[in-house]
Enzyme design. Sequence first.
Site, PDB file in Angstrom:
ATOM      1  N   CYS A 141     -61.435   4.862   8.524  1.00 26.15           N
ATOM      2  CA  CYS A 141     -61.404   4.886  10.441  1.00 26.15           C
ATOM      3  C   CYS A 141     -59.265   4.883  10.747  1.00 26.15           C
ATOM      4  CB  CYS A 141     -62.128   4.339  10.938  1.00 26.15           C
ATOM      5  SG  CYS A 141     -63.756   4.947  10.976  1.00 26.15           S
TER       6      CYS A 141
ATOM      7  N   ARG B  67     -73.662  10.916  14.776  1.00 22.76           N
ATOM      8  CA  ARG B  67     -73.718  10.892  13.712  1.00 22.76           C
ATOM      9  C   ARG B  67     -74.408   9.520  13.631  1.00 22.76           C
ATOM     10  NH1 ARG B  67     -71.583   6.878  10.997  1.00 22.76           N
ATOM     11  NH2 ARG B  67     -70.678   6.445  11.939  1.00 22.76           N
TER      12      ARG B  67
ATOM     13  N   SER C 121     -60.570   7.146  14.762  1.00 19.35           N
ATOM     14  CA  SER C 121     -62.070   6.772  15.647  1.00 19.35           C
ATOM     15  C   SER C 121     -62.276   5.011  15.405  1.00 19.35           C
ATOM     16  CB  SER C 121     -63.118   7.649  14.784  1.00 19.35           C
ATOM     17  OG  SER C 121     -64.256   7.222  14.862  1.00 19.35           O
TER      18      SER C 121
ATOM     19  N   HIS D 287     -63.940   3.925  21.381  1.00 21.56           N
ATOM     20  CA  HIS D 287     -64.827   4.209  22.139  1.00 21.56           C
ATOM     21  C   HIS D 287     -65.354   2.694  22.468  1.00 21.56           C
ATOM     22  CE1 HIS D 287     -64.955   5.518  18.199  1.00 21.56           C
ATOM     23  NE2 HIS D 287     -66.364   4.546  17.647  1.00 21.56           N
TER      24      HIS D 287
ATOM     25  N   SER E  14     -73.710   0.475  14.500  1.00 24.74           N
ATOM     26  CA  SER E  14     -74.388   0.835  14.959  1.00 24.74           C
ATOM     27  C   SER E  14     -73.811   1.791  13.357  1.00 24.74           C
ATOM     28  CB  SER E  14     -74.065   2.119  16.110  1.00 24.74           C
ATOM     29  OG  SER E  14     -73.822   1.467  17.647  1.00 24.74           O
TER      30      SER E  14
ATOM     31  N   TYR F 273     -69.827   1.770  22.672  1.00 20.29           N
ATOM     32  CA  TYR F 273     -70.975   2.432  22.038  1.00 20.29           C
ATOM     33  C   TYR F 273     -71.680   2.167  23.205  1.00 20.29           C
ATOM     34  CZ  TYR F 273     -69.867   4.090  17.555  1.00 20.29           C
ATOM     35  OH  TYR F 273     -69.785   4.413  16.380  1.00 20.29           O
TER      36      TYR F 273
HETATM   37  N1  LIG Z   1     -69.433   1.624  13.744  1.00 16.47           N
HETATM   38  C1  LIG Z   1     -69.279   1.157  13.042  1.00 16.47           C
HETATM   39  N2  LIG Z   1     -68.230  -0.071  13.473  1.00 16.47           N
HETATM   40  C2  LIG Z   1     -67.073  -0.601  12.905  1.00 16.47           C
HETATM   41  O1  LIG Z   1     -66.271  -1.040  13.428  1.00 16.47           O
HETATM   42  C3  LIG Z   1     -66.982   0.157  11.494  1.00 16.47           C
HETATM   43  C4  LIG Z   1     -67.893   1.050  11.410  1.00 16.47           C
HETATM   44  N3  LIG Z   1     -69.033   1.250  11.989  1.00 16.47           N
HETATM   45  N4  LIG Z   1     -68.725   0.928   9.814  1.00 16.47           N
HETATM   46  C5  LIG Z   1     -67.374   0.770   9.091  1.00 16.47           C
HETATM   47  C6  LIG Z   1     -66.960  -0.217   9.436  1.00 16.47           C
HETATM   48  C7  LIG Z   1     -67.510  -1.982   9.380  1.00 16.47           C
HETATM   49  N5  LIG Z   1     -67.127  -2.827   9.697  1.00 16.47           N
HETATM   50  C8  LIG Z   1     -67.198  -3.315  10.660  1.00 16.47           C
HETATM   51  C9  LIG Z   1     -68.465  -4.302  10.713  1.00 16.47           C
HETATM   52  C10 LIG Z   1     -69.519  -5.190  11.414  1.00 16.47           C
HETATM   53  C11 LIG Z   1     -68.386  -5.757  11.890  1.00 16.47           C
HETATM   54  C12 LIG Z   1     -69.083  -7.056  12.265  1.00 16.47           C
HETATM   55  O2  LIG Z   1     -70.100  -7.070  12.810  1.00 16.47           O
HETATM   56  N6  LIG Z   1     -68.613  -7.861  13.319  1.00 16.47           N
HETATM   57  C13 LIG Z   1     -68.466  -9.127  13.664  1.00 16.47           C
HETATM   58  C14 LIG Z   1     -68.924 -10.475  12.876  1.00 16.47           C
HETATM   59  C15 LIG Z   1     -68.909  -9.875  11.431  1.00 16.47           C
HETATM   60  C16 LIG Z   1     -68.617 -11.472  10.592  1.00 16.47           C
HETATM   61  O3  LIG Z   1     -69.713 -12.397  11.448  1.00 16.47           O
HETATM   62  O4  LIG Z   1     -68.339 -11.454   9.420  1.00 16.47           O
HETATM   63  C17 LIG Z   1     -67.442  -9.258  15.250  1.00 16.47           C
HETATM   64  O5  LIG Z   1     -68.441  -9.956  15.866  1.00 16.47           O
HETATM   65  O6  LIG Z   1     -66.679  -9.180  15.010  1.00 16.47           O
HETATM   66  C18 LIG Z   1     -67.121  -5.699  12.108  1.00 16.47           C
HETATM   67  C19 LIG Z   1     -66.930  -4.624  11.987  1.00 16.47           C
HETATM   68  C20 LIG Z   1     -65.429  -1.256  11.153  1.00 16.47           C
HETATM   69  N7  LIG Z   1     -66.850  -0.432  10.813  1.00 16.47           N
HETATM   70  O1  LIG Z   2     -62.119   0.546  10.219  1.00 16.39           O
HETATM   71  C1  LIG Z   2     -62.731   0.511  10.962  1.00 16.39           C
HETATM   72  C2  LIG Z   2     -63.985   1.560  10.263  1.00 16.39           C
HETATM   73  C3  LIG Z   2     -64.682   1.603  11.227  1.00 16.39           C
HETATM   74  N1  LIG Z   2     -64.844   1.224  12.595  1.00 16.39           N
HETATM   75  C4  LIG Z   2     -65.893   2.407  14.019  1.00 16.39           C
HETATM   76  C5  LIG Z   2     -65.234   3.491  14.039  1.00 16.39           C
HETATM   77  C6  LIG Z   2     -66.139   4.712  14.695  1.00 16.39           C
HETATM   78  O2  LIG Z   2     -67.426   4.178  15.752  1.00 16.39           O
HETATM   79  C7  LIG Z   2     -67.295   4.153  13.267  1.00 16.39           C
HETATM   80  C8  LIG Z   2     -67.114   5.288  12.183  1.00 16.39           C
HETATM   81  O3  LIG Z   2     -67.496   6.203  12.709  1.00 16.39           O
HETATM   82  P1  LIG Z   2     -66.912   8.092  12.564  1.00 16.39           P
HETATM   83  O4  LIG Z   2     -68.434   8.512  13.258  1.00 16.39           O
HETATM   84  O5  LIG Z   2     -67.056   7.852  11.357  1.00 16.39           O
HETATM   85  O6  LIG Z   2     -66.238   8.207  13.480  1.00 16.39           O
HETATM   86  O7  LIG Z   2     -66.671   2.549  12.922  1.00 16.39           O
HETATM   87  C9  LIG Z   2     -63.365   1.482  13.192  1.00 16.39           C
HETATM   88  O8  LIG Z   2     -63.022   0.934  14.266  1.00 16.39           O
HETATM   89  N2  LIG Z   2     -62.863   0.702  11.994  1.00 16.39           N
END
Ligand SMILES: Nc1nc(=O)c2c([nH]1)NC[C@@H]1CN(c3ccc(C(=O)N[C@@H](CCC(=O)O)C(=O)O)cc3)CN21
Ligand SMILES: O=c1ccn([C@H]2C[C@H](O)[C@@H](COP(=O)(O)O)O2)c(=O)[nH]1
Length: 283
Positions: free
Chosen positions: A160, A22, A181, A221, A282, A223
């Site tokens: 997830c 993905r 995941s 995991h 990612s 990345y």
């Molecule tokens: N690859 C991936 N990892 C994830 O953890 C994830 C997804 N995709 N897609 C759906 C949601 C979105 N989530 C996320 C997305 C971004 C952050 C992030 O960037 N966190 C930063 C700070 C964010 C902020 O400043 O508000 C960090 O440093 O924790 C965390 C969880 C968890 N999920």
């Molecule tokens: O609450 C969340 C939402 C998403 N994630 C992470 C886990 C994976 O790295 C990606 C989702 O990718 P899939 O290919 O659908 O597994 O987002 C998380 O840790 N926590």
Amino acid sequence: MSQYEQLCQRIVNEGTWLTNERTGQKCLTVINAELEYDVENKSFPLITTRKSFYKAAIAELLGYLRGYQSAAEFRLIGCNTWNANANENQAWLTNPHRKGEDDMGRVYGVQGRTWQKPDGSTLDQLAKVIDNLSKGIDDRGEIVTFYNPGEFDLGCLRPCMHTHNFSLLGKDLYLTSYQRSCDVPLGLNFNQIQVYIMLALVAQITGTNPKKAYHKIVNAHIYENQFELMRDVQLTRTPFPNPSLTINPKITSLKDLETWVTTDDFMLEGYEHHDAIVYPFSV
Ligand SMILES: Nc1nc(=O)c2c([nH]1)NC[C@@H]1CN(c3ccc(C(=O)N[C@@H](CCC(=O)O)C(=O)O)cc3)CN21
Ligand SMILES: O=c1ccn([C@H]2C[C@H](O)[C@@H](COP(=O)(O)O)O2)c(=O)[nH]1
């Protein structure tokens, strides 16, 4: 080491590199991680080996509990985590079910609050659980699940952390949460906060005593573009003790959560942490 850093170290020591189709990224992966949070003693599982933007994690949970479907609604309450999945993922951008800018589709809270029934009506899983627990009832199926395989094509991402199962022993409330995941550097920072608060909040509005929350993760995991920061920076730091979290006692119903609660109703004390680390995300 706290349980979070132990899991990170385990992935670094024992993980297997797998290619994820993905995202097109390799992930260092382990299977099966079990975390436990002591909600009864207010030991809030916040990462201390880097600065956590915990308010965004709380806002994300609030959005799920309200059944939000748009990244714009999440942004309004202080959470930017859904912008990329709603607006930058190619498979979702070309999906005919996407309703335009910021639409996330039928994911997470949409399933939790409006699960579609065959007769065209909808089911509010969260309200049912809160109603039962408030009456002291545990029918051994006090479950809120966001996992609806029949509607995966209607959403931007499969959930997830997909299922929350509550258990009542007398007045004592437990929670077991399941995650298929887990992006350990980014996602777990948010998810452990959410499991803890899910139990603390539901206990508060149902008049029960929060005890322990159990968090079961299947695929955990790191990345490849996060790996060196984790191994060479975060894992060289010594954790501080867990801070404690107080929730505004005026929150007493699901309606309160839906109407006026903000992240300011969650007060943190004693949060000592190391410097921020910016991990790549990612899509
Ligand atoms: N690859 C991936 N990892 C994830 O953890 C994830 C997804 N995709 N897609 C759906 C949601 C979105 N989530 C996320 C997305 C971004 C952050 C992030 O960037 N966190 C930063 C700070 C964010 C902020 O400043 O508000 C960090 O440093 O924790 C965390 C969880 C968890 N999920
Ligand atoms: O609450 C969340 C939402 C998403 N994630 C992470 C886990 C994976 O790295 C990606 C989702 O990718 P899939 O290919 O659908 O597994 O987002 C998380 O840790 N926590």
